[in-house]
Design a protein around this motif. Structure first.
Motif, short mmCIF file in Angstrom:
data_model
loop_
_atom_site.label_atom_id
_atom_site.label_comp_id
_atom_site.label_asym_id
_atom_site.label_seq_id
_atom_site.Cartn_x
_atom_site.Cartn_y
_atom_site.Cartn_z
N ARG A 118 56.27 84.23 58.36
CA ARG A 118 56.38 83.38 59.53
C ARG A 118 56.27 81.90 59.14
O ARG A 118 55.47 81.55 58.27
CB ARG A 118 55.30 83.73 60.56
CG ARG A 118 55.54 85.04 61.27
CD ARG A 118 54.70 85.16 62.53
NE ARG A 118 54.89 86.46 63.17
CZ ARG A 118 55.87 86.73 64.01
NH1 ARG A 118 56.76 85.79 64.30
NH2 ARG A 118 55.98 87.94 64.55
N TYR A 123 56.09 79.47 63.89
CA TYR A 123 55.73 80.89 63.96
C TYR A 123 56.96 81.81 64.07
O TYR A 123 56.82 82.99 64.36
CB TYR A 123 54.77 81.19 65.11
CG TYR A 123 53.44 80.47 64.96
CD1 TYR A 123 52.49 80.91 64.03
CD2 TYR A 123 53.15 79.34 65.72
CE1 TYR A 123 51.28 80.25 63.88
CE2 TYR A 123 51.95 78.67 65.56
CZ TYR A 123 51.03 79.13 64.65
OH TYR A 123 49.84 78.47 64.50
N LYS A 125 60.06 84.01 62.63
CA LYS A 125 60.26 84.81 61.42
C LYS A 125 61.28 84.14 60.50
O LYS A 125 62.31 83.64 60.97
CB LYS A 125 60.77 86.21 61.77
CG LYS A 125 59.71 87.22 62.12
CD LYS A 125 60.35 88.60 62.26
CE LYS A 125 59.33 89.63 62.67
NZ LYS A 125 59.94 90.98 62.78
N ASP A 137 55.61 91.26 47.15
CA ASP A 137 54.72 90.71 48.17
C ASP A 137 54.17 89.35 47.77
O ASP A 137 53.83 88.54 48.62
CB ASP A 137 53.56 91.68 48.41
CG ASP A 137 54.02 92.94 49.12
OD1 ASP A 137 55.08 92.89 49.78
OD2 ASP A 137 53.33 93.97 49.02
N GLY A 159 54.41 99.13 61.52
CA GLY A 159 53.71 98.27 60.57
C GLY A 159 52.33 97.92 61.05
O GLY A 159 51.84 98.44 62.06
N TYR A 160 51.68 96.99 60.32
CA TYR A 160 50.30 96.63 60.61
C TYR A 160 50.15 95.20 61.12
O TYR A 160 49.15 94.87 61.73
CB TYR A 160 49.43 96.78 59.35
CG TYR A 160 49.53 98.11 58.66
CD1 TYR A 160 49.43 99.30 59.38
CD2 TYR A 160 49.70 98.20 57.28
CE1 TYR A 160 49.50 100.53 58.76
CE2 TYR A 160 49.77 99.43 56.65
CZ TYR A 160 49.67 100.58 57.38
OH TYR A 160 49.75 101.80 56.75
N ASP A 161 51.13 94.33 60.82
CA ASP A 161 50.93 92.91 61.06
C ASP A 161 51.87 92.28 62.08
O ASP A 161 51.79 91.09 62.35
CB ASP A 161 51.06 92.14 59.74
CG ASP A 161 52.39 92.36 59.05
OD1 ASP A 161 53.28 93.03 59.64
OD2 ASP A 161 52.56 91.87 57.92
N GLY A 162 52.79 93.05 62.66
CA GLY A 162 53.72 92.49 63.61
C GLY A 162 54.81 91.66 62.98
O GLY A 162 55.58 91.00 63.69
N VAL A 163 54.91 91.66 61.67
CA VAL A 163 55.93 90.89 60.95
C VAL A 163 56.96 91.82 60.33
O VAL A 163 58.16 91.64 60.51
CB VAL A 163 55.29 89.99 59.87
CG1 VAL A 163 56.38 89.23 59.11
CG2 VAL A 163 54.32 89.00 60.50
N SER A 164 56.50 92.80 59.60
CA SER A 164 57.42 93.74 58.94
C SER A 164 56.84 95.14 58.99
O SER A 164 55.64 95.34 59.23
CB SER A 164 57.68 93.32 57.49
OG SER A 164 56.47 93.30 56.76
#
Length: 223
Positions: A118, A123, A125, A137, A159-164
């Motif tokens: 981000r 913010y 993507k 990573d 996913g875990y982070d709302g990004v990928s």
């Protein structure tokens, strides 16, 4: 506690060498890819099918210059299920700010070349893409290009982070590591001529060192 015996990172490409994994991914990607896609537009609180002459509808029937819709979406679903994310370049005319307005085609990108993050200010993507060496990573590698959401279609899995999304294969690395080890052991076992019949015997009493040396020479001969 018990020490983790699995590899730190099981490569997706390695797991795809397992016939069961390949077959499962092919089936689970082919079924949704065979479903026809239609473009709709929002009208107040309802939705209506867009006319066939609109670019959005044409994109559904001819989304790629070379691939059929089934072939393209099969690739996209395969990437999403194996790597946790699917990415496509959106090709089309741009506005005065450089943003792609209406895509004319979708070109799939291999997930191993893409890193999502981000923008610290907006913010939004952003996508770092390195077609030469791929990305990790922690490292984008030399020669990476950065694109925004108007240029890249991103279809993440869970996913875990709302990004990928997270690769299901890497999340289940312990199970796949066992399967890969079993496959490697079986290949080595049959290459060496399967089981050896009989028992090693000598007429003389051996010391432990001599017994270990004899066992080592035998294993080397059979491997």
């Amino acid at each position: 506690g018990m020490k983790d015996s699995a590899s730190p990172s099981v490569a997706v490409d390695e797991v795809l060498g397992l016939p069961s994994a390949w077959r499962a991914l092919m089936l689970s990607s082919s079924v949704p890819a065979s479903v026809p896609f239609k473009a709709y537009q929002a009208l107040d609180q309802e939705r209506a099918l867009m006319p066939a002459a609109t670019q959005a509808q044409r994109l559904m029937t001819a989304p790629h210059p070379d691939l059929t819709p089934f072939e393209l979406w099969q690739i996209i679903h395969f990437h999403r299920k194996a790597w946790g994310n699917a990415y496509c370049f959106q090709i089309g005319p741009r506005d005065k700010y450089g943003n792609v307005q209406m895509p004319l085609a979708l070109l799939p990108i291999h997930p191993k070349y893409v890193k999502v993050f981000r923008d610290e200010r907006t913010y939004r993507k952003l996508f770092a893409i390195n077609p030469n060496n791929g990305v990790t990573d922690s490292d984008w590698g030399d020669g990476a290009f950065v694109f925004d959401e108007s240029e890249i279609l991103h279809l993440p899995g869970m996913g875990y982070d709302g990004v990928s999304g997270v690769s299901p294969i890497r999340a289940a690395r312990e199970s796949f590591d066992i399967s890969l080890s079993a496959q490697a052991y079986g290949a080595k076992f049959y290459r060496s001529g399967s089981l050896a019949t009989g028992v090693l015997q000598t007429e003389q009493r051996l010391t432990q060192t001599q017994a270990d040396q004899l066992s080592k020479r035998w294993r080397e001969k059979r491997s």
